[in-house]
Design a protein around this motif. Structure first.
Motif, mmCIF file in Angstrom:
data_model
loop_
_atom_site.group_PDB
_atom_site.id
_atom_site.type_symbol
_atom_site.label_atom_id
_atom_site.label_comp_id
_atom_site.label_asym_id
_atom_site.label_seq_id
_atom_site.Cartn_x
_atom_site.Cartn_y
_atom_site.Cartn_z
ATOM 1 N N GLU A 102 0.810 -1.218 0.000
ATOM 2 C CA GLU A 102 0.000 0.000 0.000
ATOM 3 C C GLU A 102 0.842 1.265 0.000
ATOM 4 O O GLU A 102 0.308 2.373 0.061
ATOM 5 N N ARG A 105 -0.089 4.037 -2.603
ATOM 6 C CA ARG A 105 -1.303 4.788 -2.264
ATOM 7 C C ARG A 105 -1.031 5.762 -1.116
ATOM 8 O O ARG A 105 -1.521 6.897 -1.126
ATOM 9 N N ILE A 106 -0.256 5.314 -0.153
ATOM 10 C CA ILE A 106 0.070 6.189 0.980
ATOM 11 C C ILE A 106 0.867 7.400 0.505
ATOM 12 O O ILE A 106 0.643 8.527 0.948
ATOM 13 N N ARG A 108 0.748 8.784 -2.488
ATOM 14 C CA ARG A 108 -0.145 9.698 -3.223
ATOM 15 C C ARG A 108 -0.994 10.515 -2.263
ATOM 16 O O ARG A 108 -1.175 11.729 -2.445
ATOM 17 N N GLU A 109 -1.531 9.874 -1.224
ATOM 18 C CA GLU A 109 -2.344 10.613 -0.260
ATOM 19 C C GLU A 109 -1.484 11.586 0.534
ATOM 20 O O GLU A 109 -1.937 12.686 0.873
ATOM 21 N N LEU A 110 -0.260 11.175 0.818
ATOM 22 C CA LEU A 110 0.641 12.087 1.527
ATOM 23 C C LEU A 110 0.911 13.327 0.680
ATOM 24 O O LEU A 110 0.948 14.447 1.202
ATOM 25 N N TYR A 113 -2.005 15.689 0.932
ATOM 26 C CA TYR A 113 -2.015 16.414 2.206
ATOM 27 C C TYR A 113 -0.946 17.502 2.227
ATOM 28 O O TYR A 113 -1.187 18.624 2.705
ATOM 29 N N VAL A 266 0.414 8.425 11.350
ATOM 30 C CA VAL A 266 0.339 8.393 9.887
ATOM 31 C C VAL A 266 -0.650 7.337 9.416
ATOM 32 O O VAL A 266 -1.509 7.595 8.552
ATOM 33 N N ILE A 267 -0.556 6.113 9.967
ATOM 34 C CA ILE A 267 -1.463 5.040 9.539
ATOM 35 C C ILE A 267 -2.896 5.351 9.945
ATOM 36 O O ILE A 267 -3.847 5.099 9.181
ATOM 37 N N LEU A 269 -4.140 8.322 10.213
ATOM 38 C CA LEU A 269 -4.584 9.395 9.320
ATOM 39 C C LEU A 269 -5.000 8.853 7.964
ATOM 40 O O LEU A 269 -6.040 9.232 7.418
ATOM 41 N N PHE A 270 -4.215 7.945 7.412
ATOM 42 C CA PHE A 270 -4.550 7.380 6.113
ATOM 43 C C PHE A 270 -5.742 6.441 6.190
ATOM 44 O O PHE A 270 -6.451 6.257 5.199
ATOM 45 N N GLY A 273 -8.613 9.411 7.976
ATOM 46 C CA GLY A 273 -8.648 10.809 7.588
ATOM 47 C C GLY A 273 -8.773 11.717 8.810
ATOM 48 O O GLY A 273 -8.633 11.290 9.956
#
Length: 358
Positions: A102, A105-106, A108-110, A113, A266-267, A269-270, A273
């Protein structure tokens, strides 16, 4: 300079026993630095036997024969080891592999943010700083993913060595427990017959390190289990992996909790949210850390001499730099041992200089 050195030698090394102890400490340190990696299974077995000896002593005080107590504790240790290897370890490895999968994906989301930060806080952070942070994080995650993917047939020699250690360590643990008195007597025969300072240091180190190491093992177990139960109830992903990290973080006071908070946050948050669920996870995690520091630690380490926080941080940096992960893990017991040595070291007062007559 010669006079200063002569004065220091007279003050700190006038006792023959102090000279012998100093030579033993220097020799032991050099030996561990040179051959520590080679003797890692023996050192780990000795430490495990040292931890288990407390349970043996308690059973023996309750009237259980010593050999029966040793065998009973050893069987429990084997059960815990087998449960960890075939139960917890595969689960943790699966979660590590899933987390590596993952990672894109992490990232990209980071990035999404991070791109919002310059818009909300233009005076504090710029887009160039965001790009720098993003590149660094991406490089680290890519490196970790590559390490996990490269775990293949080329790692078979390491697996064989690990299997040998898994067989060798329990055998050594059993004999360290069974022949403890014989081994200690053999070492004692190589030391001077009159050694009051060494006996005093050994008693202090044995008491302090035994209380610390055994208490720390119990603390890791309690914190890890409670964290795993809390994270599972809250639906936190990678609960086993995170609870293992949180449990091991108590080994390094102050630093460990601060470092492990980052992956937990971090985990969470992902996974959830910026929601109330994320806040609940962090609140529960904060409560666990607060109870550990203010309730569990005073109970488990009431008989241990507390070290100053500066001494703890310096010990972690110094021994970690020398012996890596092992040095970090045993930094506080080693610092406690040094404190006991300094406290018991014989210091001869310098003779007062004669008065000058007029």
């Amino acid at each position: 300079m010669v006079r200063i050195l002569r004065g220091l030698a007279h003050k700190y090394f006038s006792d023959e026993e102090a000279v012998i102890l100093f030579l033993l400490l220097v020799t032991g340190t050099v030996f561990v630095i040179l051959f520590g990696a080679m003797l890692a299974p023996a050192i780990a077995s000795l430490i495990i036997a040292f931890i288990l000896q407390g349970l043996v002593a308690k059973l023996h005080k309750m009237g259980v024969p010593e050999l029966v107590a040793i065998i009973s504790v050893f069987v429990v240790f084997l059960g815990v080891l087998v449960g960890f290897i075939f139960g917890l370890l595969p689960l943790i490895w699966t979660q590590v592999s899933n987390l590596a999968g993952e990672a894109p994906r992490i990232i990209r989301e980071l990035q999404s943010y991070l791109e919002l930060l310059p818009e909300e806080y233009p005076h504090l952070i710029s887009m160039e700083a965001v790009d720098t942070i993003y590149r660094q994080v991406s490089a680290e995650v890519a490196h970790m993913t590559q390490v996990l993917v490269s775990f293949s047939l080329s790692s078979i020699p390491d697996l064989v060595a690990l299997l040998i250690y898994m067989v060798l360590v329990p055998i050594l643990v059993f004999f360290f427990m069974k022949d403890r008195r014989v081994l200690i007597a053999s070492i004692g025969r190589m030391l001077p017959p009159q050694r009051p300072m060494m006996i005093r240091i050994w008693q202090e180190v044995n008491l302090q390190c035994a209380n610390y190491v055994r208490g720390k093992a119990v603390e890791i177990l309690i914190v890890g289990v409670v964290t795993y139960a809390a994270f599972k109830l809250l639906g936190m992903p990678y609960a086993a992996l995170l609870s293992l990290l949180v449990g091991l973080s108590v080994v390094i006071p102050y630093i460990g909790a601060a470092v492990v908070t980052i992956p937990v946050a971090v985990i969470a948050l992902f996974a959830f949210g910026w929601s109330s669920h994320f806040i609940w996870v962090m609140v529960v995690y904060g409560i666990i850390q607060a109870l550990d520091g203010n309730v569990l630690v005073p109970i488990l380490f009431s008989e241990v001499n507390n070290l100053h926080p500066v001494a703890i941080i310096v010990a972690v940096l110094f021994f970690g730099g020398i012996w890596g992960l092992w040095g970090v893990f045993f930094a506080i017991p080693l610092a406690t041992m040094l404190k006991a040595v300094f406290a018991a070291w014989p210091v001869k007062e310098s003779e007062p200089s004669p008065a000058v007559s007029e």
